[in-house]
Design an enzyme around this catalytic site. Structure first.
Site, PDB file in Angstrom:
ATOM      1  CD  GLU A   1      39.664  47.366  45.009  1.00 26.07           C
ATOM      2  OE1 GLU A   1      38.817  48.152  45.451  1.00 26.07           O
ATOM      3  OE2 GLU A   1      39.374  46.284  44.464  1.00 26.07           O
TER       4      GLU A   1
ATOM      5  CG  ASP B   1      41.366  49.855  49.034  1.00 24.51           C
ATOM      6  OD1 ASP B   1      41.240  50.650  48.088  1.00 24.51           O
ATOM      7  OD2 ASP B   1      40.517  48.997  49.315  1.00 24.51           O
ATOM      8  CB  ILE B   2      44.814  50.239  44.366  1.00 24.59           C
ATOM      9  CG1 ILE B   2      45.939  49.207  44.525  1.00 24.59           C
ATOM     10  CG2 ILE B   2      45.133  51.199  43.222  1.00 24.59           C
ATOM     11  CD1 ILE B   2      46.137  48.324  43.320  1.00 24.59           C
TER      12      ILE B   2
END
Length: 353
Positions: free
Chosen positions: A255, A212-213
């Protein structure tokens, strides 16, 4: 419908090699199983082509310019498509392979000490050679070259059709639908091994990692979705460089990304994933600067449900985000340290996500 209902060319209706392979394609295309297509190709060749050895070599580590024109392939490597843990070999070490990838033409050569000839046939992707079929010690009976060329055209077309619906349009990684199908296949077949390549992969100790960015919403809010998309594209490219050809990479959603690490135990996966985390942290995105990522990883355990595997990796990811982000957390290690309660085994086919 069977392969005998498909008539690719009137004068070759009865060719046993095409008939046997088309039979396999009809069945396997319905299963959307690309690895099944490759094993069926080799099986058909073994039955109908006289040769000492068959190899299917995937070409990887291509830069964008190489993919477009094939002008510079010195950095590319080839790997055995049906042996996921095979060691990559630089394509420049074999001038015939290099010539085939560059010219997109078949290469035929009689090598010293080899009975018969060595035939290398290109398998085309979109504008470039993605793989090569290498037949060593081929003893010609008559007409094989034409049949093989048509067979590989069918094979490459089928792979293309399969991949079109499995790839994310923005990043080029496999999409969520492909993730659901592949992770389910891998979990359900884990621990069961036979001679086929997909069972060989399933028999290894594999891990699922979720990415997860960190603070990605801030990118879209501050710079706009165009810059946000560029971050996703570059993130995917960094993933493709960091992980191996046999590892399965996906855009999980928004993302979020996922990687199935093949043949790696949970404790060994942490330094691999942390190396990627550090490379991302050091990378400067245009206009945006540096970004970080939180990662959770869990072992794919034989006999357990897909839901349980995903839930464990997700719990590890959530722990990473709650405790400072920009780190890798392993589910098994967190449980052993008492930092995370064990996830109970899910039963049935209910999806958690």
């Amino acid at each position: 419908m069977t392969a005998r209902d498909i008539k690719p060319c009137p004068q070759n209706d009865a060719d046993p090699l095409l008939i046997s392979y088309l039979d396999a394609i009809v069945a396997l295309t319905c299963q959307r199983e690309a690895l099944g297509l490759t094993t069926s190709l080799i099986d058909s060749l073994c039955q109908h082509v006289r040769a000492e050895r068959f190899r299917l070599l995937a070409v990887s580590n291509l830069d964008r310019n190489d993919e477009l024109d094939g002008s510079n392939l010195q950095g590319a490597v080839v790997r055995d498509w049906l042996e996921p843990l095979s060691v990559p070999v630089p394509i420049r070490y074999d001038q015939d392979l290099l010539a085939c990838a560059r010219t997109k033409n078949r290469i035929s050569r009689k090598l010293p000490g080899m009975k018969g000839r060595r035939l290398i046939l290109p398998i085309m992707g979109v504008g470039h050679v993605t793989a090569m079929l290498v037949i060593e010690g081929m003893r010609a009976v008559g007409g094989e070259d034409e049949v093989l060329a048509r067979l590989l055209q069918i094979f490459s077309n089928q792979l293309y059709l399969l991949s079109r619906n499995e790839l994310d349009g923005l990043t080029g990684l496999h999409n969520r639908q492909s993730f659901d199908e592949r992770i389910k296949h891998l979990v359900l077949s884990a621990g069961h091994r036979d001679r086929r390549a997909q069972s060989y992969v399933a028999a290894q100790q594999n891990c699922l990692a979720l990415f997860d960015i960190d603070h990605f919403k801030m990118v879209n809010d501050k710079f706009g979705h165009l810059y946000g998309d560029e971050v996703l594209v570059q993130f995917a490219r960094l993933m493709s460089r960091a992980f191996r050809h046999q590892d399965m990479m996906f855009r999980y959603g928004g993302e979020e990304f996922a990687v199935v690490l093949i043949g790696i135990a949970p404790e060994a996966s942490v330094p691999v994933l942390d190396s990627f985390r550090r490379s991302l942290e050091a990378y400067e995105f245009p206009q945006i600067g540096c970004k970080t990522v939180s990662i959770g990883v869990a072992c794919i355990t034989p006999g357990e449900s897909v839901d349980t595997t995903i839930n464990r990796a997700d719990k590890a990811l959530y722990h990473a985000k709650l405790n400072g982000r920009n780190q890798v957390c392993c589910y098994e290690a967190l449980v052993a340290e008492g930092k995370l309660a064990p996830v109970t085994v899910a039963t049935g086919d209910i999806e958690l996500f």
